[in-house]
Motif scaffolding. Structure first.
Motif, mmCIF file in Angstrom:
data_model
loop_
_atom_site.group_PDB
_atom_site.id
_atom_site.type_symbol
_atom_site.label_atom_id
_atom_site.label_comp_id
_atom_site.label_asym_id
_atom_site.label_seq_id
_atom_site.Cartn_x
_atom_site.Cartn_y
_atom_site.Cartn_z
ATOM 1 N N PHE A 1 0.801 -1.255 0.008
ATOM 2 C CA PHE A 1 -0.038 0.118 0.007
ATOM 3 C C PHE A 1 0.844 1.123 0.117
ATOM 4 C CE2 PHE A 1 -2.980 -3.281 1.334
ATOM 5 C CZ PHE A 1 -3.951 -3.176 0.734
ATOM 6 N N ASP B 1 -14.721 -7.012 0.939
ATOM 7 C CA ASP B 1 -16.052 -6.361 0.207
ATOM 8 C C ASP B 1 -15.480 -5.896 -1.272
ATOM 9 O OD1 ASP B 1 -18.220 -5.262 0.042
ATOM 10 O OD2 ASP B 1 -18.021 -3.400 1.061
ATOM 11 N N MET C 1 -2.851 1.696 7.208
ATOM 12 C CA MET C 1 -4.235 2.086 6.259
ATOM 13 C C MET C 1 -5.439 2.089 7.036
ATOM 14 S SD MET C 1 -2.894 2.291 3.176
ATOM 15 C CE MET C 1 -4.446 1.785 2.151
ATOM 16 N N LEU C 2 -6.194 2.967 6.450
ATOM 17 C CA LEU C 2 -7.727 2.951 6.861
ATOM 18 C C LEU C 2 -8.475 2.238 5.918
ATOM 19 C CD1 LEU C 2 -7.724 6.646 8.343
ATOM 20 C CD2 LEU C 2 -7.268 4.615 9.696
ATOM 21 N N PRO C 3 -9.835 1.830 6.622
ATOM 22 C CA PRO C 3 -10.862 0.997 5.514
ATOM 23 C C PRO C 3 -10.929 1.383 4.105
ATOM 24 C CG PRO C 3 -11.446 1.001 7.969
ATOM 25 C CD PRO C 3 -10.238 1.872 7.840
ATOM 26 N N SER C 4 -11.354 2.716 4.373
ATOM 27 C CA SER C 4 -11.717 3.277 2.914
ATOM 28 C C SER C 4 -10.581 3.308 1.898
ATOM 29 C CB SER C 4 -12.566 4.804 3.043
ATOM 30 O OG SER C 4 -11.683 5.800 3.577
ATOM 31 N N GLN C 5 -9.483 3.822 2.257
ATOM 32 C CA GLN C 5 -8.288 3.860 1.559
ATOM 33 C C GLN C 5 -8.004 2.213 1.025
ATOM 34 O OE1 GLN C 5 -5.446 5.039 4.577
ATOM 35 N NE2 GLN C 5 -6.056 7.158 4.374
ATOM 36 N N ALA D 1 -9.888 -0.148 0.705
ATOM 37 C CA ALA D 1 -10.977 -0.423 -0.421
ATOM 38 C C ALA D 1 -10.816 0.086 -1.716
ATOM 39 C CB ALA D 1 -12.382 -0.267 -0.099
ATOM 40 N N ASP D 2 -10.313 1.391 -1.859
ATOM 41 C CA ASP D 2 -9.919 1.946 -2.977
ATOM 42 C C ASP D 2 -8.985 1.310 -3.700
ATOM 43 O OD1 ASP D 2 -12.084 3.849 -2.359
ATOM 44 O OD2 ASP D 2 -10.791 5.512 -1.882
ATOM 45 N N VAL D 3 -7.758 1.158 -3.072
ATOM 46 C CA VAL D 3 -6.894 0.364 -3.698
ATOM 47 C C VAL D 3 -6.811 -0.942 -3.986
ATOM 48 C CG1 VAL D 3 -4.357 -0.368 -3.249
ATOM 49 C CG2 VAL D 3 -5.225 2.032 -2.090
ATOM 50 N N ARG E 1 -13.312 9.460 1.012
ATOM 51 C CA ARG E 1 -14.410 9.641 -0.159
ATOM 52 C C ARG E 1 -15.587 10.407 -0.023
ATOM 53 N NH1 ARG E 1 -15.039 3.346 -1.370
ATOM 54 N NH2 ARG E 1 -15.407 3.096 0.814
ATOM 55 N N MET F 1 -0.281 4.689 5.179
ATOM 56 C CA MET F 1 0.467 5.381 4.455
ATOM 57 C C MET F 1 1.681 6.130 4.892
ATOM 58 S SD MET F 1 -1.582 5.887 1.158
ATOM 59 C CE MET F 1 -2.626 4.644 0.262
#
Lengths: 541, 541
Positions: A164, A238, A198-202, A204-206, B10, B1
């Protein structure tokens, strides 16, 4: 939400999902935890538990890099895993070399593991500064090593280390590393949040981007440095990963890895994505605690699902409502993970489980409410004082038989014991134990020597008894564990000793608890020999 | 990161964000934790720490419901908080009554707290089964109580208990409860995941819906039953809540509440949403540990950001790269939360990590390749035989100083020791230790008694030494751990003992390894006292 809830996560239909692989790395990455040291026997015992839990893959270690891990894989042939595929962890070949002649890569093959996980860099600065090679050579190392091992008939996974962070620094290169692995035959490329930031939304995006861009089957490997390892793993699931990695109890370096027990429970109970059988999930609490006993890492009471406090309610405001409808106050059924609801004040297991256990031993307690109540009270009291019967089946059986029949099972009458441990100036410490008891109508006095007080006591007790009960020669002391409880101040601590013994047919565990470690050991030793004689049908002489 | 990263989450632009309130409930909901009991003095001391941390609100307890909490609010006038607003927690008025004449509501007013948080039901079954009133009366209780307290000049928040479960069962009613509070003047309505069963994407969806439907300023209150309390809180922040609730160290019932220290650190360091000053965040580790001292709950080493292991690196593999560029292996700068990086010395350690550790101790080994190599070899050999230095910093420091200077640090010359542990027929076990040594030019012989062999040895050693080194009275034995290694056969087992000692300034851990548990304990004891004397600057006499 309620326990029957299975909401459909955003963005994905449920029908088209691939099977999800559960990949355990307790024995490799989990073992990086501060204070955790596993012997080969520990690793084998843990692997058995993991297999019972139903994980798909057990990463056993790094054969070749570490003599203990090499030995583990050598012995692993006898493991006879029912569910899991044993997996060896290692690195891609050395820069400038060739995979087939790389000693480290050959050691992976020689381990005999049917699956191999290769760690590789996907982060340009790590390639240049830690690996000290060129970006192109790193890709060649991935291609070459994966191709070679796949050609040798192994299933190959790739752990894309620091993925990441690397993706953020140089997305194109990170994607190249993924492509290099998959095009060479890697079955899954696990994206590793090695530093755990990392955080969850990041996340998921990657994962979403990498999936769409490369089409590679992905895995996820998270650490808990932001307190989001479980959520990051679920976000990746997800977003479509096919493999989720983690460790039992979240063991691991720094803040630990993603806790596989929490992930599995969430997948199964909250997201309608069963990854193990319901009956296996119902063993989660037991397995968590058993593995804690092996690692000797104090269990974390607040651990989700399996922790001792996870379903504990301070009985106050809602005590009566709780009794009428526990579902109003519980997010899941504790029994689904083998845990239980506790209303603090009163504790522990009730009559039903005592009755069940008795039935397993051929003792019918149905209708004997008074005996059951007495045993429940006794067990509660002992566990409050440090005993643990989950881990000491033999001591519990002796207790149960004593309470039911009204008489203890006893092969001798103990008069006294004494242990001396001493060291002279030369630094060699010796131990000696003298045991005095009555058995077979005689007074018996014997002395045993040993390399420690427990061995000396064991020897002394055997020497005293063997004339009357020669059968004890068939009973062996297999394992000895010590745990200090309530150790806020050294002097107030209580010591719990667990002793495992075995004969030709079976093994069993007994427990002793006392302020004095030697006394606790004595209790467990005497129980252990008693159980051995009793279960072999030896009559009291 | 990377530590400088501040990706934009988002769905929300950064410019239009309202200020985010940090709301601490350690003293109220945190105190529900199993084993946690706070006196009024404890609460005052914790409140001071919370204020230093820079939280916006400190929920002090439930005045009127609990005499200790009433007393806390009475004494809170002297607190002189610099940052935080003191908040009293309580319930809406009784069904069928009136707010202004409700004793419980009046106690909230009488507490003098400038802000009041009312807990209310938003879940139809809880209204009917736990509150035993009608759905309409429950809404009236909310309106009436909020209106009254706002009219009395207080800031009023509403905790919508069991909100998420209630929303799923009857969305319309849950929304009605939110509207009832906001329309009556509540400043924020905190949505509570009281049972803790939510996952982040579900949380985000619900918060988003409630915001759009009601336009209410929302807060979030999470529990960690799915291991997602932090992630759920962040998901709610991302979805637009203006208040985030939690507790220090994640204290709370069952698996605990959302850990406010992790949330604040993530907001500040990962999401560019500073909620406290940088200088306040840099106190986070100290405050976490200070509060642990007050609560007497053992700190959790793996706690994100502030745990003792949070920035501890074990793998020797990357120690050299770590030395060059720690940012490659750290998700955040440890000093930003007042923590520090630690390199753990282990059998995987190379020269680089030895050099790094030496530098931490003020010993410059740069360029001394031979000394480094000798120490690496020695550590590897000892760890293979069962020593562990990552958990025994003091023993490692003694080893390091000895190898660097060529001479061991020693306060006495040991001649011999002997321990006797025995039990008579009455079952009481006693231990006694005799220690013979030379110190201060004299031969010293002393005997200690204890409830176990280790305590007896500790006593004997102290009795022998105290005449020459009275300083050892300031050193206390704090903790004692035992681990049996390589225990395939009891008789071949090696015992590892870890002993923690402390004086007024610090605590430290030493290790001893031997076949004989008493001998291993002796080694660790002697090292522990030696380290204590040395670090206090006591000269050898």
């Amino acid at each position: 939400m309620g326990r029957t809830t299975a909401p459909c996560p955003r963005g994905r239909a449920m029908g088209d999902r691939p099977a999800l692989q559960v990949y355990d790395t307790t024995l490799r990455d989990g073992a990086q935890q501060e204070g955790l040291h596993l012997t080969v026997q520990d690793k084998i015992a843990i692997a058995r538990h993991l297999d019972e839990l139903g994980v798909g893959f057990i990463e056993g270690g790094w054969p070749g890099a570490n003599p203990r891990d090499t030995e583990f894989f050598a012995g692993a042939k006898d493991l006879r895993l029912h569910n899991a595929v044993l997996t060896a962890f290692g690195a891609t070949r050395k820069a400038g070399g060739q995979a087939h002649s790389d000693a480290q890569v050959r050691a992976l093959l020689d381990s005999g593991a049917p699956a191999i996980t290769l760690v590789a860099k996907a982060h340009t600065r790590h390639v240049e500064q830690a690996l000290r090679t060129t970006l192109e050579e790193n890709l060649a190392m991935i291609r070459d090593t994966v191709t070679f091992l796949v050609g040798e008939g192994r299933r190959v996974f790739l752990d894309a280390e620091h993925f990441f962070d690397g993706y953020q620094l140089d997305r194109a290169y990170a994607l190249e590393a993924v492509r290099a692995a998959v095009e060479s035959g890697a079955e899954v490329v696990a994206l590793c949040d090695t530093n755990g930031g990392m955080l969850p939304s990041q996340t998921a995006d990657v994962v979403d981007d990498v999936t769409r861009t490369t089409g590679a089957p992905l895995g996820i490997h998270c650490h808990n440095d932001t307190g989001c390892a479980v959520a990051n793993s679920l976000a990746a699931v997800d977003a479509g990963v096919v493999q989720v990695q983690g460790t039992v109890n979240g063991y691991g370096e720094r803040t630990g890895n993603a806790d596989l027990l929490t992930i599995i429970s969430n997948l199964q109970l909250k997201l309608a994505r069963p990854v193990v059988a319901d009956a296996q999930l119902a063993e989660a609490s037991r397995i968590s605690h058993s593995i804690s006993e092996i690692t000797n890492i104090t269990p974390y009471g607040r651990q989700p699902y399996v922790g001792s406090s996870a379903f504990a309610h301070k009985a106050g405001l809602h005590a009566s409502a709780l009794k009428v409808d526990p579902d109003l106050y519980q997010h899941a059924d504790p029994s689904s993970v083998g845990n239980r609801m506790r209303t603090l004040v009163s504790d522990m297991a009730g009559r039903a489980s005592i009755e069940l256990r008795a039935r397993e031993l051929g003792l019918d307690l149905a209708g004997q409410g008074e005996v059951q109540a007495r045993i429940v009270a006794l067990v509660k009291d002992l566990e409050l004082r440090g005993w643990t019967f989950d881990a000491a089946d033999a001591s519990f059986e002796l207790l149960l038989r004593r309470e039911v029949s009204g008489e203890p099972i006893s092969y001798c009458e103990v008069e006294s014991w004494r242990v001396i441990a001493e060291a002279r100036g030369d630094g060699v410490a010796v131990s000696e134990a003298t045991v005095k008891l009555r058995a077979g109508g005689r007074r018996l006095v014997a002395t045993g020597e040993g390399n420690g007080p427990v061995n000396a006591l064991d020897e002394g007790l055997r020497h005293a008894l063997v004339g009357v009960y020669p059968e004890i020669d068939g009973v062996e002391l297999v394992d000895y564990k010590v745990r200090i409880l309530d150790s806020a101040h050294g002097s107030d601590a209580v010591t719990r000793v667990l002793i495992e013994m075995a004969d030709d047919n079976q093994s069993w565990t007994t427990v002793g608890v006392a302020a004095n470690i030697v006394e606790a050991s004595w209790m467990a030793l005497l129980d252990g020999l008693t159980y051995g004689l009793h279960s072999a049908g030896v009559p009291v002489r």
